[in-house]
Design an enzyme around this catalytic site. Structure first.
Site, mmCIF file in Angstrom:
data_model
loop_
_atom_site.group_PDB
_atom_site.id
_atom_site.type_symbol
_atom_site.label_atom_id
_atom_site.label_comp_id
_atom_site.label_asym_id
_atom_site.label_seq_id
_atom_site.Cartn_x
_atom_site.Cartn_y
_atom_site.Cartn_z
ATOM 1 N N THR A 1 0.807 -1.224 0.000
ATOM 2 C CA THR A 1 0.000 0.000 0.000
ATOM 3 C C THR A 1 0.841 1.276 0.000
ATOM 4 O O THR A 1 0.307 2.369 0.146
ATOM 5 C CB THR A 1 -0.963 -0.005 1.210
ATOM 6 O OG1 THR A 1 -0.175 -0.139 2.396
ATOM 7 C CG2 THR A 1 -1.944 -1.155 1.134
ATOM 8 N N ASN B 1 6.749 -0.027 17.373
ATOM 9 C CA ASN B 1 7.616 1.153 17.310
ATOM 10 C C ASN B 1 7.240 2.048 18.501
ATOM 11 O O ASN B 1 6.366 1.696 19.292
ATOM 12 C CB ASN B 1 7.473 1.865 15.951
ATOM 13 C CG ASN B 1 6.031 2.291 15.658
ATOM 14 O OD1 ASN B 1 5.260 2.620 16.572
ATOM 15 N ND2 ASN B 1 5.653 2.289 14.380
ATOM 16 N N GLN B 2 7.904 3.185 18.623
ATOM 17 C CA GLN B 2 7.652 4.043 19.791
ATOM 18 C C GLN B 2 6.187 4.470 19.882
ATOM 19 O O GLN B 2 5.571 4.390 20.954
ATOM 20 C CB GLN B 2 8.539 5.296 19.725
ATOM 21 C CG GLN B 2 8.282 6.252 20.905
ATOM 22 C CD GLN B 2 9.136 7.504 20.850
ATOM 23 O OE1 GLN B 2 10.213 7.498 20.263
ATOM 24 N NE2 GLN B 2 8.664 8.573 21.462
ATOM 25 N N SER C 1 11.876 1.273 16.716
ATOM 26 C CA SER C 1 12.431 2.578 16.340
ATOM 27 C C SER C 1 11.819 3.631 17.246
ATOM 28 O O SER C 1 10.709 3.469 17.753
ATOM 29 C CB SER C 1 12.110 2.904 14.881
ATOM 30 O OG SER C 1 10.715 2.997 14.712
ATOM 31 N N ASP D 1 8.057 -5.885 9.044
ATOM 32 C CA ASP D 1 7.830 -7.320 8.839
ATOM 33 C C ASP D 1 9.161 -8.066 8.849
ATOM 34 O O ASP D 1 9.295 -9.137 9.442
ATOM 35 C CB ASP D 1 7.145 -7.562 7.490
ATOM 36 C CG ASP D 1 5.880 -6.740 7.337
ATOM 37 O OD1 ASP D 1 4.875 -7.131 7.947
ATOM 38 O OD2 ASP D 1 5.903 -5.722 6.635
#
Length: 285
Positions: A20, A123-124, A160, A208
């Protein structure tokens, strides 16, 4: 995962023409009934004996609830099964977080999925969503990871963050925490920080790739989160550097690479995935 020696039964939650990140995509989204039907087929043939379950991007709450039912059933059969969940919900752009899945997925992830997961890779922004707590400092991040441990998972990796890296602004911080309970009930928590060079491009599929490799390397190094993360992040770096180099050549001098040119160079990175040269070191906290 197959390259790293795992036998994989893949169930595609979507069947799209392309990811996408492109301007257009066509295809079908699997619903919970269809997922259940596929699982029933595996069950009837008695081939539903798994060591791991790995899930990523999902858009539908009933599909996600069905995943939880299946994981719980598989865990009843094999109490050592490890469920690795990448709770894909959103990200930050220029400091502002936004969700790219329907908002009603958050309570399902928080209340149903995370409690049955063994390893999670938010993530964060996703870690903040799950705990309802903002992260401004590394101390905040460690406390958020403790909150996530308390919800269920033994291993939490914030893949991250926008925290300031000790090595400087050109680096991205990932943080990991592994909590183990000994036979006598005492707990040991191992925590690490990984700083990796930023690559100036928007890639699709890195989450992924990260989750799959973390599954593989934690399997090979079950009590050493430091080494598992070093191998995972180093392999990521090899793949991203190869991808950006190739994309720039394809785009031509002075042009910005497009989505097709930025497709991760997975096949070309086979050797790096199998046996990554460690180019990123983790710091034990």
């Amino acid at each position: 995962l197959q390259v790293l020696g795992f036998e994989v039964d893949t169930v595609n939650s979507v069947q799209f023409s392309n990811h996408t990140g492109y301007a257009h995509w066509k295809g079908q989204v699997l619903n919970s009934d269809e997922l259940h039907e596929l699982y029933e087929g595996l069950k009837l043939n008695k081939v539903n004996q798994y060591d791991y379950v790995l899930t990523g991007y999902t858009r539908d709450t009933s599909f996600l609830a069905m995943v939880v039912d299946i994981v719980q059933e598989l865990k009843q059969q094999n109490s050592n099964l490890v469920y690795v969940c990448d709770p894909v919900m959103g990200d930050k752009w220029n400091g502002e977080g936004s969700m790219y899945v329907p908002k009603d997925l958050l309570p399902v992830y928080r209340d149903k999925v995370v409690p049955v997961a063994d390893i999670i890779t938010p993530n964060q922004f996703e870690a903040e969503l799950l705990t309802g707590r903002k992260i401004y400092t590394e101390k905040d991040a460690l406390e958020v990871m403790d909150m996530l441990h308390a919800m269920g998972p033994e291993t939490v990796v914030i893949t991250s963050s926008d925290l300031q890296a000790p090595l400087g602004n050109d680096y991205l911080i990932a943080l990991g925490s592994h909590r183990k309970t000994n036979m006598d009930g005492t707990r040991i928590t191992q925590r690490i920080r990984v700083e990796s060079p930023k690559v100036d491009a928007v890639f699709v599929g890195t989450g992924d790739l990260f989750a799959a490799m973390l599954l593989a390397w934690t399997h090979k190094h079950p009590n050493n989160l430091k080494v598992a993360c070093e191998k995972t992040v180093s392999a990521m770096q090899h793949v991203l550097q190869r991808t950006i180099k190739s994309a720039k050549v394809q785009a031509g001098e002075g042009n910005k690479p497009n989505s097709a040119q930025l497709e991760l160079r997975m096949v070309q990175s086979k050797k790096d995935i199998e046996n990554p040269e460690i180019i990123v070191k983790a710091t034990v906290l």
